[in-house]
Design a protein around this motif. Structure first.
Motif, PDB file in Angstrom:
ATOM      1  N   ALA A 134      26.274  -0.317   2.345  1.00  0.00           N
ATOM      2  CA  ALA A 134      26.372  -0.740   0.950  1.00  0.00           C
ATOM      3  C   ALA A 134      25.433  -1.894   0.624  1.00  0.00           C
ATOM      4  O   ALA A 134      25.095  -2.110  -0.539  1.00  0.00           O
ATOM      5  N   TYR A 135      24.983  -2.623   1.634  1.00  0.00           N
ATOM      6  CA  TYR A 135      24.252  -3.868   1.421  1.00  0.00           C
ATOM      7  C   TYR A 135      22.805  -3.808   1.916  1.00  0.00           C
ATOM      8  O   TYR A 135      22.104  -4.827   1.896  1.00  0.00           O
ATOM      9  N   GLU A 136      22.337  -2.635   2.384  1.00  0.00           N
ATOM     10  CA  GLU A 136      20.991  -2.510   2.927  1.00  0.00           C
ATOM     11  C   GLU A 136      20.146  -1.561   2.089  1.00  0.00           C
ATOM     12  O   GLU A 136      20.667  -0.763   1.309  1.00  0.00           O
ATOM     13  N   ASP A 137      18.826  -1.646   2.272  1.00  0.00           N
ATOM     14  CA  ASP A 137      17.933  -0.665   1.657  1.00  0.00           C
ATOM     15  C   ASP A 137      17.460   0.362   2.684  1.00  0.00           C
ATOM     16  O   ASP A 137      16.596   1.179   2.405  1.00  0.00           O
ATOM     17  N   LYS A 138      18.033   0.304   3.891  1.00  0.00           N
ATOM     18  CA  LYS A 138      17.758   1.284   4.938  1.00  0.00           C
ATOM     19  C   LYS A 138      19.076   1.910   5.392  1.00  0.00           C
ATOM     20  O   LYS A 138      20.129   1.276   5.308  1.00  0.00           O
ATOM     21  N   ALA A 139      19.000   3.133   5.875  1.00  0.00           N
ATOM     22  CA  ALA A 139      20.173   3.812   6.414  1.00  0.00           C
ATOM     23  C   ALA A 139      20.123   3.757   7.945  1.00  0.00           C
ATOM     24  O   ALA A 139      19.102   3.380   8.531  1.00  0.00           O
ATOM     25  N   ILE A 140      21.238   4.126   8.591  1.00  0.00           N
ATOM     26  CA  ILE A 140      21.247   4.165  10.051  1.00  0.00           C
ATOM     27  C   ILE A 140      21.694   5.556  10.514  1.00  0.00           C
ATOM     28  O   ILE A 140      22.479   6.231   9.833  1.00  0.00           O
ATOM     29  N   ARG A 141      21.168   5.960  11.650  1.00  0.00           N
ATOM     30  CA  ARG A 141      21.529   7.241  12.257  1.00  0.00           C
ATOM     31  C   ARG A 141      22.209   6.954  13.597  1.00  0.00           C
ATOM     32  O   ARG A 141      21.626   6.293  14.468  1.00  0.00           O
ATOM     33  N   VAL A 142      23.425   7.433  13.746  1.00  0.00           N
ATOM     34  CA  VAL A 142      24.219   7.196  14.958  1.00  0.00           C
ATOM     35  C   VAL A 142      24.426   8.536  15.661  1.00  0.00           C
ATOM     36  O   VAL A 142      25.007   9.464  15.088  1.00  0.00           O
ATOM     37  N   GLN A 145      13.704   0.935  13.290  1.00  0.00           N
ATOM     38  CA  GLN A 145      14.090   0.105  14.426  1.00  0.00           C
ATOM     39  C   GLN A 145      15.243   0.751  15.184  1.00  0.00           C
ATOM     40  O   GLN A 145      16.124   1.368  14.589  1.00  0.00           O
ATOM     41  N   GLU A 146      15.218   0.604  16.505  1.00  0.00           N
ATOM     42  CA  GLU A 146      16.339   1.011  17.323  1.00  0.00           C
ATOM     43  C   GLU A 146      17.229  -0.201  17.575  1.00  0.00           C
ATOM     44  O   GLU A 146      16.741  -1.311  17.795  1.00  0.00           O
TER      45      GLU A 146
END
Length: 268
Positions: free
Chosen positions: A204-212, A235-236
């Motif tokens: 909700a607070y970033e301009d990037k997403a993460i992949r898990v 980035q990892e």
């Protein structure tokens, strides 16, 4: 984590060195109130930046309106490029409170328009305060309004770590509990989607997403990426803290006990 460090081609001049020294000394001695006087364009923002650099403490800067808050946010962000300078103002572009006009017997429903980008910046400010010490928050007077219990908000944080044990269903439940919504079609802010054993989450607070990536109930990788161009990885991460998508949350165990009490009261 970086210390507060002003990056500028200018050096204190005129009355600024003495002002910086006196204000810093007052803060270190616990003085309750100090006033910095100066006409427009005299370098008061730069002076205060040097005071922050001198005392090395997290700082809250309150402005009386959004316009000035935005200006100060831009200036402090330029002066502290390596520190967390955050922006916290009301996220309403328009707000009409619920009201009733007895003369015409007219009821007006509550109506509002919320700015998604400002909401993201508010949540970013809160998450930075929990992660770092080198934080400057520039706010309008709306910051005086309560946001709930910060301890309860912190308890809802989801900690993702490489090789930690978590199942697909458990992570889904955790995300739903902190108000993330599943959307397997479009990845938007405050949403997540599941592709097999891979979770794509847009904080909700970033301009990037993460992949898990989860395999055999173990987190194999955590990678941040561009949500518009999914192939572009940034980035990892060895670990990632995922904060709630809303400020107004309550403890799940407390909710359960309250619901049980309400049901008991209804029967009596």
């Amino acid at each position: 984590m970086a210390d507060f460090k002003v990056e500028s081609k200018f050096s204190p001049a005129g009355d600024q060195p003495s002002a910086i020294s006196e204000l810093s000394e007052g803060l270190k001695n616990g003085t309750d109130h100090q006033t910095l006087l100066g006409v427009t364009g005299s370098g008061k923002t730069y002076t205060m930046a040097k005071v922050i650099e001198e005392v090395q403490k997290p700082t809250l800067i309150i402005s009386h309106n959004k316009t000035l808050a935005a200006q100060l946010y831009g200036e402090f962000k330029n002066l502290f490029p390596n520190n967390a300078v955050e922006y916290f103002i009301s996220y309403y572009d328009y707000y009409q409170p619920e009201s009733y006009m007895p003369v015409t017997d007219t009821f007006i429903e509550k109506d509002f328009s919320m700015n998604e980008e400002i909401d993201r910046l508010r949540l970013k400010a809160t998450s930075s305060l929990l992660q770092r010490k080198d934080v400057i928050v520039v706010s309008s007077v709306s910051c005086i309004y309560g946001l709930g219990n910060p301890k309860e908000w912190k308890k809802q944080v989801v900690h993702l770590r490489l090789d930690s044990q978590t199942s697909r269903s458990s992570l889904t439940e955790f995300l739903v509990d902190i108000y993330y919504q599943r959307n397997d079609q479009v990845l938007e802010r405050c949403n997540f989607r599941i592709l097999g054993d891979i979770f794509e989450i847009y904080p909700a607070y970033e301009d990037k997403a993460i992949r898990v990536d989860i395999f055999d109930n173990s987190i194999q990788s955590i990678v941040s990426f561009d949500p518009l161009n999914r192939r572009r990885a940034y980035q990892e991460h060895e670990e990632f803290y995922l904060y709630p998508a809303r400020h107004f949350i309550s403890d799940k165990d407390k909710n359960d006990s309250v619901i049980k009490k309400i049901r008991s009261d209804l029967k009596s």
